[in-house]
Design an enzyme around this catalytic site. Structure first.
Site, PDB file in Angstrom:
ATOM      1  N   CYS A  37       0.729  -7.685   8.446  1.00 37.00           N
ATOM      2  CA  CYS A  37       0.830  -6.828   9.620  1.00 37.00           C
ATOM      3  C   CYS A  37      -0.096  -7.338  10.723  1.00 37.00           C
ATOM      4  CB  CYS A  37       0.449  -5.396   9.239  1.00 37.00           C
ATOM      5  SG  CYS A  37       0.595  -4.226  10.610  1.00 37.00           S
TER       6      CYS A  37
ATOM      7  N   CYS B  98      -5.892  -2.068  11.377  1.00 35.98           N
ATOM      8  CA  CYS B  98      -6.347  -0.809  10.789  1.00 35.98           C
ATOM      9  C   CYS B  98      -7.316  -1.099   9.640  1.00 35.98           C
ATOM     10  CB  CYS B  98      -5.162   0.001  10.277  1.00 35.98           C
ATOM     11  SG  CYS B  98      -3.863   0.256  11.520  1.00 35.98           S
TER      12      CYS B  98
ATOM     13  N   CYS C 232      -6.472  -0.539   5.797  1.00 37.66           N
ATOM     14  CA  CYS C 232      -5.192  -0.980   5.252  1.00 37.66           C
ATOM     15  C   CYS C 232      -5.264  -2.346   4.589  1.00 37.66           C
ATOM     16  CB  CYS C 232      -4.148  -0.997   6.369  1.00 37.66           C
ATOM     17  SG  CYS C 232      -2.499  -1.350   5.742  1.00 37.66           S
TER      18      CYS C 232
ATOM     19  N   CYS D  46      10.780   7.875   1.049  1.00 33.68           N
ATOM     20  CA  CYS D  46      10.071   7.438   2.246  1.00 33.68           C
ATOM     21  C   CYS D  46      10.198   5.928   2.375  1.00 33.68           C
ATOM     22  CB  CYS D  46       8.601   7.840   2.157  1.00 33.68           C
ATOM     23  SG  CYS D  46       8.369   9.616   1.948  1.00 33.68           S
TER      24      CYS D  46
ATOM     25  N   CYS E  40      12.884   9.772   4.865  1.00 38.32           N
ATOM     26  CA  CYS E  40      11.858   9.727   5.910  1.00 38.32           C
ATOM     27  C   CYS E  40      11.575   8.265   6.221  1.00 38.32           C
ATOM     28  CB  CYS E  40      10.585  10.419   5.428  1.00 38.32           C
ATOM     29  SG  CYS E  40       9.215  10.362   6.610  1.00 38.32           S
TER      30      CYS E  40
ATOM     31  N   CYS F  90       6.351  14.140  10.224  1.00 35.30           N
ATOM     32  CA  CYS F  90       5.429  14.024   9.102  1.00 35.30           C
ATOM     33  C   CYS F  90       4.225  13.247   9.602  1.00 35.30           C
ATOM     34  CB  CYS F  90       6.114  13.284   7.945  1.00 35.30           C
ATOM     35  SG  CYS F  90       5.038  12.917   6.540  1.00 35.30           S
TER      36      CYS F  90
ATOM     37  N   ARG G 168       0.782  17.612   1.530  1.00 30.59           N
ATOM     38  CA  ARG G 168       1.069  16.622   0.489  1.00 30.59           C
ATOM     39  C   ARG G 168      -0.208  15.902   0.064  1.00 30.59           C
ATOM     40  NH1 ARG G 168       5.115  12.494   2.657  1.00 30.59           N
ATOM     41  NH2 ARG G 168       6.240  14.452   2.927  1.00 30.59           N
TER      42      ARG G 168
END
Length: 419
Positions: free
Chosen positions: A65, A69, A72, A109, A142, A202, A272
């Site tokens: 990616c 972040c 991550c 998801c 999702c 979400c 969740r």
């Protein structure tokens, strides 16, 4: 305790607690912990009974990616030894999703690493959604693909997506210290785009990144203002090879207080337990089901979770039941609300008695791995003793990264998924 009685009464009325009340929940003592859980449980049962919704992650594209972040394992410059692969084909993703549905998952998801999808990516994911829904009647899908451009949320809705995940992760005040390649405002903007397109929003948070109690309350109030239908609560997994590798700041008790605070602030939404529950809640996971009404089944994005059958046994042993496909998750007043109402109604409405907040939240963004500690699906792991919240960060020699099991099965591998 007067505080808990007040919070229960407000939760049953869908009334917003004060910031002082929310902070007081996080400040309760261990001697008061079971009282806090019991109080949050009354609110949970009012709106969701004893049902537990199961969600299942399919990582469509893993690693590499361009975003930075800090939490991550798929970030730019990450040295975490995770699986890296490009887009799964629609039939591969559908096969992976079927394993979760067979295990009782009601929602699939679909997550992809990256800053955000191209229009070609959106078309590709649309074909994947079609393939999954053809094979699994009634399943919710999702998407979690990162920052959305204008029109992309509408195209995902047209392709059959039911929801879109994009987590705020932390407070606006601390966001720049976690990520610099996009802004907090970018993230809020994406959640708002999803809402405006009629997708169920979400959006959640990551706890354990060194934030203060005030930061936690800030981000949860912002989520209420955004009218998120689902609020995933992730507990940081300090992956080796990431900047937050030494941040072992959570205890099971701390995690339960955080979940309770979220439930009191957002009483009628799907709360969740997401990434890191096995690592940080450990043997207290069944107790957390008294607060949250939703979990991920089996493995996460880049790490292995608790065995799927163990999840099912845990739910049954704790006296709960898996939510069936024919049951509507959200309470009637939320399920009946127009999906495109955006942040002006339902849980985030200041005009209603719902889950509204006086706090404002502007903007949205990032890649799709928010629940690695942030996005649609987390990046959970196995049980590991964590340092008490009051303890300093561990040294490099003490960091418990050896107890994070990096995923080596499921989508993108030749091994069957854990569901």
């Amino acid at each position: 305790m007067d505080l808990l009685n007040t919070l229960v009464e407000k939760g049953l009325r869908r009334e917003l607690p004060t910031r002082e009340e929310a902070l007081a929940v996080l400040a309760t003592s261990d001697d008061e912990l079971l009282d806090v859980v019991a109080a949050a449980g009354k609110v949970r049962r009012q709106w969701f009974g004893r049902r537990v919704k199961l969600n299942y992650l399919v990582n469509l594209k893993s690693g590499l990616c361009p975003e930075d972040c800090s939490y991550c394992s798929q970030r730019l410059g990450s040295k975490a030894e995770i699986l890296k692969y490009t887009w799964l084909k629609p039939d591969e993703a559908s096969q992976a999703a079927a394993a979760g549905v067979a295990g009782g998952a009601k929602r699939v998801c679909l997550v992809a690493s990256g800053r955000g999808p191209t229009d070609r990516d959106v078309e590709r994911v649309g074909k994947t959604i079609e393939a999954i829904k053809e094979q699994n009647e009634g399943v919710e899908v999702c998407a979690c693909l990162g920052l959305l451009s204008d029109g992309q949320a509408e195209r995902l809705r047209e392709a059959g997506a039911d929801a879109y995940n994009h987590n705020l992760n932390t407070s606006e005040a601390t966001y720049e210290g976690i990520t610099k390649t996009h802004t907090y405002a970018d993230r809020v903007d994406t959640v708002q785009k999803a809402h405006a397109a009629g997708l169920s929003a979400c959006s959640g948070l990551i706890a354990g990144m060194g934030e203060t109690d005030e930061d936690l309350v800030d981000v949860v109030y912002a989520l209420r203002e955004l009218d998120s239908d689902s609020v995933p609560v992730n507990f940081l997994i300090p992956f080796e090879g990431t900047p937050l590798a030494k941040e072992w700041n959570l205890t099971p008790q701390r995690c339960l207080r955080i979940l309770a605070m979220v439930r009191f602030v957002c009483p009628d939404v799907e709360v969740r337990i997401a990434g890191g529950r096995e690592v940080h809640l450990r043997s207290m996971q069944p107790l957390a089901l008294n607060i949250a009404n939703s979990i991920f089944l089996g493995d996460y994005l880049t790490s292995e979770g608790q065995a799927g059958q163990a999840d099912l046994d845990m739910i049954a042993d704790a006296g709960f039941e898996v939510e069936g496909a024919g049951t509507t998750t959200l309470p009637k007043h939320r399920a009946d609300a127009p999906a495109a109402a955006g942040a002006t109604g339902g849980c985030g409405s200041k005009a209603s008695a719902g889950c509204g907040s006086e706090a404002s939240a502007e903007g949205a963004g990032c890649g799709a791995h928010a629940e690695e500690g942030g996005g649609c699906g987390p990046c959970g792991g196995h049980a590991a003793p964590a340092a008490p919240a009051s303890s300093p960060a561990r040294t490099a020699d003490e960091a418990r990264t050896d107890l994070v099991a990096v995923r080596r099965r499921g989508a993108g591998t030749d091994l069957a998924p854990n569901a």
